[in-house]
Motif scaffolding. Structure first.
Motif, PDB file in Angstrom:
ATOM      1  N   GLU A 126       0.809  -1.219   0.000  1.00 54.18           N
ATOM      2  CA  GLU A 126       0.000   0.000   0.000  1.00 54.18           C
ATOM      3  C   GLU A 126       0.839   1.265   0.000  1.00 54.18           C
ATOM      4  O   GLU A 126       0.378   2.309  -0.440  1.00 54.18           O
ATOM      5  N   THR A 127       2.069   1.201   0.515  1.00 53.58           N
ATOM      6  CA  THR A 127       2.915   2.385   0.571  1.00 53.58           C
ATOM      7  C   THR A 127       4.318   2.056   0.080  1.00 53.58           C
ATOM      8  O   THR A 127       4.752   0.918   0.105  1.00 53.58           O
ATOM      9  N   HIS A 128       5.004   3.093  -0.340  1.00 53.37           N
ATOM     10  CA  HIS A 128       6.406   2.998  -0.742  1.00 53.37           C
ATOM     11  C   HIS A 128       7.195   3.844   0.246  1.00 53.37           C
ATOM     12  O   HIS A 128       6.786   4.958   0.578  1.00 53.37           O
ATOM     13  N   THR A 129       8.316   3.335   0.726  1.00 49.64           N
ATOM     14  CA  THR A 129       9.152   4.089   1.649  1.00 49.64           C
ATOM     15  C   THR A 129      10.351   4.643   0.903  1.00 49.64           C
ATOM     16  O   THR A 129      11.082   3.898   0.259  1.00 49.64           O
ATOM     17  N   VAL A 130      10.519   5.963   0.972  1.00 47.53           N
ATOM     18  CA  VAL A 130      11.706   6.600   0.409  1.00 47.53           C
ATOM     19  C   VAL A 130      12.763   6.550   1.502  1.00 47.53           C
ATOM     20  O   VAL A 130      12.542   7.061   2.605  1.00 47.53           O
ATOM     21  N   VAL A 140       9.036   7.310  -7.032  1.00 54.90           N
ATOM     22  CA  VAL A 140       7.728   6.698  -7.273  1.00 54.90           C
ATOM     23  C   VAL A 140       6.712   7.819  -7.469  1.00 54.90           C
ATOM     24  O   VAL A 140       6.852   8.892  -6.882  1.00 54.90           O
ATOM     25  N   ASN A 141       5.712   7.579  -8.292  1.00 54.75           N
ATOM     26  CA  ASN A 141       4.616   8.541  -8.437  1.00 54.75           C
ATOM     27  C   ASN A 141       3.603   8.266  -7.341  1.00 54.75           C
ATOM     28  O   ASN A 141       3.256   7.107  -7.098  1.00 54.75           O
ATOM     29  N   GLY A 142       3.122   9.305  -6.680  1.00 56.20           N
ATOM     30  CA  GLY A 142       2.128   9.095  -5.636  1.00 56.20           C
ATOM     31  C   GLY A 142       1.932  10.310  -4.753  1.00 56.20           C
ATOM     32  O   GLY A 142       2.266  11.435  -5.123  1.00 56.20           O
ATOM     33  N   GLU A 143       1.400  10.045  -3.555  1.00 57.51           N
ATOM     34  CA  GLU A 143       1.094  11.103  -2.591  1.00 57.51           C
ATOM     35  C   GLU A 143       1.887  10.875  -1.309  1.00 57.51           C
ATOM     36  O   GLU A 143       1.928   9.759  -0.778  1.00 57.51           O
ATOM     37  N   ILE A 144       2.522  11.922  -0.808  1.00 56.61           N
ATOM     38  CA  ILE A 144       3.281  11.839   0.442  1.00 56.61           C
ATOM     39  C   ILE A 144       2.292  11.623   1.583  1.00 56.61           C
ATOM     40  O   ILE A 144       1.373  12.413   1.782  1.00 56.61           O
ATOM     41  N   LEU A 197      12.726   7.856   5.205  1.00 58.75           N
ATOM     42  CA  LEU A 197      12.545   9.307   5.275  1.00 58.75           C
ATOM     43  C   LEU A 197      11.094   9.711   5.078  1.00 58.75           C
ATOM     44  O   LEU A 197      10.591  10.589   5.772  1.00 58.75           O
ATOM     45  N   PHE A 198      10.429   9.074   4.107  1.00 58.72           N
ATOM     46  CA  PHE A 198       9.050   9.412   3.743  1.00 58.72           C
ATOM     47  C   PHE A 198       8.292   8.141   3.391  1.00 58.72           C
ATOM     48  O   PHE A 198       8.885   7.160   2.965  1.00 58.72           O
ATOM     49  N   THR A 199       6.975   8.192   3.565  1.00 54.89           N
ATOM     50  CA  THR A 199       6.126   7.140   2.990  1.00 54.89           C
ATOM     51  C   THR A 199       5.270   7.799   1.914  1.00 54.89           C
ATOM     52  O   THR A 199       4.815   8.931   2.052  1.00 54.89           O
ATOM     53  N   VAL A 200       5.086   7.052   0.813  1.00 55.49           N
ATOM     54  CA  VAL A 200       4.351   7.544  -0.335  1.00 55.49           C
ATOM     55  C   VAL A 200       3.304   6.500  -0.710  1.00 55.49           C
ATOM     56  O   VAL A 200       3.611   5.309  -0.790  1.00 55.49           O
ATOM     57  N   LYS A 201       2.070   6.963  -0.910  1.00 57.11           N
ATOM     58  CA  LYS A 201       1.018   6.086  -1.415  1.00 57.11           C
ATOM     59  C   LYS A 201       1.112   6.133  -2.929  1.00 57.11           C
ATOM     60  O   LYS A 201       0.838   7.161  -3.539  1.00 57.11           O
ATOM     61  N   PRO A 202       1.550   5.018  -3.564  1.00 60.06           N
ATOM     62  CA  PRO A 202       1.731   5.024  -5.013  1.00 60.06           C
ATOM     63  C   PRO A 202       0.429   5.339  -5.747  1.00 60.06           C
ATOM     64  O   PRO A 202      -0.649   4.928  -5.335  1.00 60.06           O
ATOM     65  N   ALA A 203       0.567   6.067  -6.866  1.00 63.67           N
ATOM     66  CA  ALA A 203      -0.592   6.428  -7.685  1.00 63.67           C
ATOM     67  C   ALA A 203      -0.862   5.352  -8.708  1.00 63.67           C
ATOM     68  O   ALA A 203      -0.028   4.641  -9.142  1.00 63.67           O
TER      69      ALA A 203
END
Length: 152
Positions: free
Chosen positions: A73-77, A125-129, A146-152
């Motif tokens: 569900e999420t991508h971690t930067v 990754v494309n998505g929302e922080i 550093l960040f989690t991103v919900k991929p689009a």
């Protein structure tokens, strides 16, 4: 000098391969990537190669505390290197990103400063922080989320 992306690619290449060590040197900057288990099949908790940057003799190997499980569900930067985390290009400028911002793979989300050199970190990754996991001015380790991103 290698970019942080090139160093990450070097680590990925060595990790789990039969290569014992990769050595890179340029203008007095030395990076050594040593495979801790050359030629062995990776297990679920395989060891990560050790990376040593010789100017500061820093061990850039991520510790278990800095590793975080990624879900589908999420991508971690993660931090591509050891350095000081900065959320904006300068103290007077606004932050690169905020929670809720939409990012593309090439969007710069922060910069890391090491040895007086500033390196931009991209979202990859494309998505929302969805979360910012470190504070401005924090010292971060290699592989630290550093960040989690919900991929689009």
């Amino acid at each position: 000098m290698l970019s942080s992306k090139e160093i990450i690619e070097m680590i990925k290449y060595v990790d789990g391969s039969t290569v014992d060590e990769v050595h890179y040197e340029h203008d007095g900057f030395v990076v050594k990537v040593k495979n801790q288990n050359p030629g062995e099949q990776q297990e679920a908790k395989a060891q990560v190669p050790t990376v040593v940057a010789e100017r500061g003799q820093e061990d850039l190997t991520p510790t278990p505390e800095t590793e975080q499980q990624e879900t589908t569900e999420t991508h971690t930067v993660k931090a591509p290197m050891v350095g000081m985390f900065y959320s904006s290009p300068s103290p007077d400028d606004p932050a690169f990103i905020q929670v809720g911002d939409t990012v593309k793979e090439e969007t710069v989300v922060c910069c890391l400063e090491a040895m007086k050199m500033f390196n931009d970190v991209q979202a990859d990754v494309n998505g929302e922080i969805t979360d910012i996991l470190v504070e401005n001015g924090d010292l971060v380790e290699f592989g630290q989320p550093l960040f989690t991103v919900k991929p689009a």
